[in-house]
Design a protein around this motif. Structure first.
Motif, PDB file in Angstrom:
ATOM      1  N   GLN A 167      23.701  55.906  17.057  1.00 31.22           N
ATOM      2  CA  GLN A 167      24.483  54.682  17.235  1.00 31.22           C
ATOM      3  C   GLN A 167      24.381  53.774  16.016  1.00 31.22           C
ATOM      4  O   GLN A 167      25.355  53.110  15.640  1.00 31.22           O
ATOM      5  N   GLU A 168      23.209  53.712  15.382  1.00 28.39           N
ATOM      6  CA  GLU A 168      23.058  52.910  14.163  1.00 28.39           C
ATOM      7  C   GLU A 168      23.975  53.424  13.061  1.00 28.39           C
ATOM      8  O   GLU A 168      24.589  52.636  12.333  1.00 28.39           O
ATOM      9  N   ARG A 216      17.223  60.522  17.375  1.00 26.25           N
ATOM     10  CA  ARG A 216      17.414  59.818  18.642  1.00 26.25           C
ATOM     11  C   ARG A 216      18.846  59.317  18.771  1.00 26.25           C
ATOM     12  O   ARG A 216      19.542  59.094  17.774  1.00 26.25           O
ATOM     13  N   GLU A 217      19.269  59.111  20.027  1.00 24.22           N
ATOM     14  CA  GLU A 217      20.606  58.590  20.276  1.00 24.22           C
ATOM     15  C   GLU A 217      20.779  57.213  19.658  1.00 24.22           C
ATOM     16  O   GLU A 217      21.848  56.879  19.157  1.00 24.22           O
ATOM     17  N   SER A 218      19.720  56.396  19.670  1.00 26.36           N
ATOM     18  CA  SER A 218      19.811  55.066  19.060  1.00 26.36           C
ATOM     19  C   SER A 218      20.067  55.161  17.563  1.00 26.36           C
ATOM     20  O   SER A 218      20.770  54.332  16.983  1.00 26.36           O
ATOM     21  N   THR A 219      19.524  56.201  16.916  1.00 32.18           N
ATOM     22  CA  THR A 219      19.769  56.387  15.479  1.00 32.18           C
ATOM     23  C   THR A 219      21.218  56.789  15.236  1.00 32.18           C
ATOM     24  O   THR A 219      21.849  56.321  14.283  1.00 32.18           O
TER      25      THR A 219
END
Length: 383
Positions: free
Chosen positions: A37-38, A32-35
């Motif tokens: 970013q993390e 995922r894009e959130s991953t």
């Protein structure tokens, strides 16, 4: 995504598996894009901390979990990273979990992920609600010490609280308010970001208690739930000013001071006294411009250092000590604030700013001598 760090280090910093980090770094997809970013945030954090990471010593991984406006979490991050070298020979690595607002369940989910993943400690700023207290209990049951920073959770299993005596801070604000308003009529607006933060509740109680004792006829008008965010705060303040044309002063407990001043200006109203908390970048600018009367400040670097030491003591890395003492409350005015960073070799400017700035030379001289701000209240007192 160039970087000098081993995948294992990035995975530990991000709280992800090495396989996930490897997929992100090599652009293999399936994440995922959130991953993504993390992983990017983890590399950025490691890059800022890389000088300290090279030190030889015991390593502590600490999670910093906060609900607060960006201006405050930025100050906390800067204070912590400035203190890292002072912890030598120990090495403290930090993972940041910041959010400005949102359902309490989201922060609970973050705390539960940390409990499952593991950590040497959690430094926490969170609403004082039963769900948070229960999550702290689960962290402690997992062997993770929890230190509350700037706002406490006294009913939880937290190890210690680090910060000011908030009731004393509220009482100090009331004393200043009474001194500067004097006998002039006018109501006082008290502004909280949320009624669920213990520190704000304690400040409000201290303020109200002293105001009732010293100036029982003065009306206090309360607004809350602006979350310290400018858009919400503006609407709340403007509505309060439209309802009550006698509001003449502000005690800002929860921030959003730019928006508060803008609401006064848009309605053509003058704020005679404005007492706020914390020298973040917004309040520093407003105080230097004489748009705030005073800021109640405490040494954030001292607080984060004490929080780190408390975590290290919990692991036996430092000798035992008693509970941390409250941080000193500093009353900062435009005339005793820290100087701005040097720019082009010029001297710091301490002259009048915009808004409520003092423009009379004689008042400026007396304000400097007394060490108080030259706002509307001060000008009246010096006449």
């Amino acid at each position: 995504m160039g970087h000098p760090f081993p995948i294992r280090e990035i995975a530990r910093q991000a709280g992800l598996s090495e396989a996930t980090v490897d997929r992100v770094l090599n652009g293999r997809g399936g994440v995922r894009e959130s991953t993504v970013q993390e992983v990017q945030r983890a590399i950025a954090d490691l890059d800022r901390q890389r000088t300290q990471v090279r030190l030889v010593g015991r390593t502590f991984m600490v999670d910093i979990v906060m609900q607060a406006p960006e201006r405050f979490t930025t100050a906390v991050r800067a204070a912590l990273e400035a203190e890292l070298p002072s912890l030598h020979p120990a090495v403290l690595r930090s993972r940041f979990h910041f959010r400005e607002t949102g359902p309490v369940q989201e922060q609970i989910a973050t705390l539960d992920r940390i409990a499952r993943r593991g950590s040497q400690g959690v430094v926490l700023k969170a609403p004082d609600v039963p769900e948070t207290n229960a999550a702290v209990g689960r962290l402690v049951a997992a062997g993770i010490p929890v230190v509350t920073l700037v706002t406490d959770l006294p009913a939880s299993a937290r190890l210690a609280y680090v910060g000011i005596d908030d009731r004393a801070a509220g009482a100090t604000a009331a004393y200043l308010m009474g001194q500067w308003l004097g006998d002039r009529p006018g109501n006082v607006l008290t502004s909280l970001s949320s009624g669920f933060f213990r520190n704000e509740e304690e400040r409000e109680m201290g303020f109200r208690s002293v105001m009732r004792a010293r100036d029982p006829e003065r009306k206090l008008v309360e607004i809350a739930e602006g979350q310290g965010l400018d858009a919400t705060q503006y609407e709340l303040v403007r509505a309060a000013l439209e309802r009550d044309r006698d509001i003449r002063a502000v005690y800002s407990i929860g921030g959003g001071n730019d928006a508060t001043l803008r609401a006064f200006a848009d309605l053509g109203r003058e704020c005679h006294v404005f007492v706020a908390h914390d020298l973040d970048h917004d309040n520093t600018r407003l105080l230097r411009g004489h748009r705030l009367s005073a800021v109640l400040h405490h040494d954030l670097r001292r607080d984060v250092r004490e929080a780190c030491h408390t975590v290290m003591r919990a692991h036996g890395a430092l000798p035992p000590a008693g509970p941390p003492l409250p941080s000193a409350i500093q009353v900062v005015t435009p005339y005793n604030m820290p100087p701005p960073p040097a720019a082009g070799g010029g001297r710091p400017q301490t002259g009048a700013g915009r808004g409520t700035g003092c423009t009379d030379r004689s008042v400026h001289a007396q304000c400097r001598g007394a060490g108080v701000p030259a706002t509307g209240a001060t000008r009246a007192a010096l006449r």
